[in-house]
Design an enzyme around this catalytic site. Structure first.
Site, PDB file in Angstrom:
ATOM      1  N   GLY A  52      27.177  34.857  39.750  1.00 57.52           N
ATOM      2  CA  GLY A  52      26.300  35.449  40.750  1.00 57.52           C
ATOM      3  C   GLY A  52      26.972  36.485  41.625  1.00 57.52           C
ATOM      4  O   GLY A  52      26.396  36.915  42.631  1.00 57.52           O
ATOM      5  N   LYS A  53      28.161  36.918  41.258  1.00 62.24           N
ATOM      6  CA  LYS A  53      28.912  37.894  42.058  1.00 62.24           C
ATOM      7  C   LYS A  53      28.127  39.176  42.287  1.00 62.24           C
ATOM      8  O   LYS A  53      27.965  39.621  43.429  1.00 62.24           O
ATOM      9  CB  LYS A  53      30.236  38.251  41.372  1.00 62.24           C
ATOM     10  CG  LYS A  53      31.180  37.104  41.146  1.00 62.24           C
ATOM     11  CD  LYS A  53      32.456  37.572  40.469  1.00 62.24           C
ATOM     12  CE  LYS A  53      32.234  38.270  39.147  1.00 62.24           C
ATOM     13  NZ  LYS A  53      31.580  37.407  38.126  1.00 62.24           N
ATOM     14  N   SER A 121      38.152  39.180  38.259  1.00 66.60           N
ATOM     15  CA  SER A 121      39.534  39.171  38.787  1.00 66.60           C
ATOM     16  C   SER A 121      40.129  37.768  38.692  1.00 66.60           C
ATOM     17  O   SER A 121      40.343  37.106  39.707  1.00 66.60           O
ATOM     18  CB  SER A 121      39.583  39.712  40.218  1.00 66.60           C
ATOM     19  OG  SER A 121      38.579  39.179  41.054  1.00 66.60           O
TER      20      SER A 121
END
Length: 213
Positions: A52-53, A121
């Site tokens: 959901g970033k 990341s």
């Protein structure tokens, strides 16, 4: 490519080439922040694919924009269409991908913007690398903590299905490790409603006096 190092005093990334010098500007970050009416910071959204970033970063940008905040959103897929189009998904390329994004984000902070980044990341060292590029308080790590089972059920791009079938190698969460933040600045439970999570984010930004309302 010449090696670079960080100057501890002013957070400039310096080249080891003595023929390249840093040119200071008459207009400072503080001047730009005063004009914008808020601080420049990076909110670094990290989490598994499908956590959901991007959804949260986009929704937060809309909420901030509606409040008159100057923002920019750097998305993991989008930068690979241009800035990082020459990079693959090896550990070295992933690190270089994050380094480039960090340098761009740093420039945007200097412009007085609230920068939202949505990148898996997966390694702590990469995220720390970006944090070290910025002054204290300018890097806010946002961990979107969504269980792998939920991310895989969502699978908006069909990547988990490909990874499970062996069609996609080095996929984070399946055959490549994701190192969860040890102590993120903001820890979000990704199963919650987006509206609730955005309110949590806004509360933190208000509490840190980054935005006024």
């Amino acid at each position: 490519m010449p090696a670079h190092q960080l100057d501890d005093h002013n957070q400039e990334t310096r080249s080891d080439d003595e023929n390249i010098v840093w040119h200071p500007h008459a207009i400072t970050r503080q001047d730009r922040e005063q004009q914008h009416g808020h601080q420049g910071v990076v909110l670094w959204f990290t989490g598994l694919s499908g956590s959901g970033k991007s959804t949260l970063a986009g929704a937060l940008e809309q909420a901030l924009f509606a409040r008159g905040v100057s923002t920019y959103l750097l998305d993991g897929d989008n930068v690979r269409h241009g800035l990082c189009r020459d990079l693959g998904f090896s550990d070295a390329d992933r690190r270089e991908n994050i380094r480039r994004v960090g340098e761009v984000a740093k420039l945007m902070v200097d412009a007085g913007l609230v920068v939202l980044t949505a990148f898996i990341s997966p390694h702590r060292a990469e995220r720390k690398m970006v944090q070290d590029m910025l002054a204290s308080g300018q890097f806010i790590e946002v961990f979107v903590d969504t269980p792998l089972a939920i991310c895989e059920a969502r699978d908006p791009k069909g990547l988990y299905k490909k990874a499970r079938a062996g069609e996609l190698k080095n996929f984070t969460g399946i055959d490549s490790v994701y190192e969860s933040p040890a102590s993120p600045d903001i820890h979000l439970q990704g199963e919650q409603l987006v509206t609730n999570l955005i309110e949590q984010l806004l509360d933190v930004l208000r509490g840190r006096a980054i935005i006024k309302s």
